[in-house]
Design a protein around this motif. Structure first.
Motif, PDB file in Angstrom:
ATOM      1  N   SER A 293       0.741  -1.185   0.140  1.00 52.14           N
ATOM      2  CA  SER A 293      -0.080   0.083  -0.028  1.00 52.14           C
ATOM      3  C   SER A 293       0.761   1.396   0.052  1.00 52.14           C
ATOM      4  O   SER A 293       0.470   2.142  -0.553  1.00 52.14           O
TER       5      SER A 293
ATOM      6  N   ASP B 242      -5.353  -2.421  -5.008  1.00 50.91           N
ATOM      7  CA  ASP B 242      -4.705  -2.647  -3.738  1.00 50.91           C
ATOM      8  C   ASP B 242      -5.756  -3.737  -2.987  1.00 50.91           C
ATOM      9  O   ASP B 242      -6.730  -3.747  -3.513  1.00 50.91           O
ATOM     10  N   THR B 243      -5.014  -4.438  -2.169  1.00 54.28           N
ATOM     11  CA  THR B 243      -5.845  -5.421  -1.335  1.00 54.28           C
ATOM     12  C   THR B 243      -6.265  -4.728  -0.160  1.00 54.28           C
ATOM     13  O   THR B 243      -5.345  -3.837   0.304  1.00 54.28           O
TER      14      THR B 243
ATOM     15  N   GLU C  66      -4.379 -10.402   2.418  1.00 48.21           N
ATOM     16  CA  GLU C  66      -3.275 -11.061   2.143  1.00 48.21           C
ATOM     17  C   GLU C  66      -2.883 -11.753   3.271  1.00 48.21           C
ATOM     18  O   GLU C  66      -2.169 -12.770   3.343  1.00 48.21           O
TER      19      GLU C  66
END
Ligand code: GDP
Ligand code: MG
Length: 151
Positions: A19, A49-50, A54
């Motif tokens: 990020s 982005d997650t 993850e």
């Protein structure tokens, strides 16, 4: 003007700095250089982005679907992030290998030679960056843009 947006996935373990890297990257990229050859005025790498999935190893296939370029990130200070198997997910998408947190070399858990050996084995361009110090981040995205255009 012809504008091209490229889905860019940034893959790696939690807290390696994905990020941060995305925040650093100035999205817009003018491509006057390419206009003559491919007729694109403006090329934008759009990093996905997650939201931290993850950490639970549940980044879904949907995240990768349609990815046009990929950044594989591991951290200088996280051995596991280097040994992880994220590589399997990316297939033949143009990809770079990135070692982030290079500002923390004094606390490194990854030998320079092994990182280079991995890049060589995977046949990937390798960048050492620091999202914190804004070191080499744009070079990563620039390289991917060029790689994408060459495909
Ligand atoms: P993500 O989980 O992969 O998205 O990682 P984040 O971007 O959220 O970063 C996790 C932590 O690492 C945060 O505290 C960041 O400030 C820190 N961080 C990210 N990049 C760097 C870097 O290049 N150097 C240092 N020293 N810290 C970083
Ligand atoms: Mg994140």
């Amino acid at each position: 003007d012809v504008e091209v947006a490229i889905k860019t996935v940034v893959v790696g373990y939690g807290t390696v700095g994905k990020s941060s890297m995305i925040r650093r990257h100035c999205k817009g990229m003018f491509t006057k250089d390419y206009k003559k050859t491919i007729g694109v005025d403006f090329l934008e790498l759009v990093p996905w982005d997650t939201a931290g999935q993850e950490k639970f190893d549940s980044v879904t296939k949907a995240y990768y679907r349609g990815a046009q370029v990929c950044v594989l990130v591991f951290s200088t200070t996280d051995r596991e992030s280097f040994e992880g198997k994220v590589v399997a997910e990316v297939g033949d998408t143009p990809t770079v290998l990135v070692q982030n947190k290079i500002d923390l070399l004094d606390h490194s858990c990854v030998e320079e030679e092994e990182a280079e050996a991995l890049a060589k084995r995977l046949k990937l361009r390798f960048y050492r960056i620091s999202a914190k110090e804004d070191l080499n981040v744009n070079e990563v995205f620039r390289y991917l843009a060029e790689k994408y255009l060459q495909k």
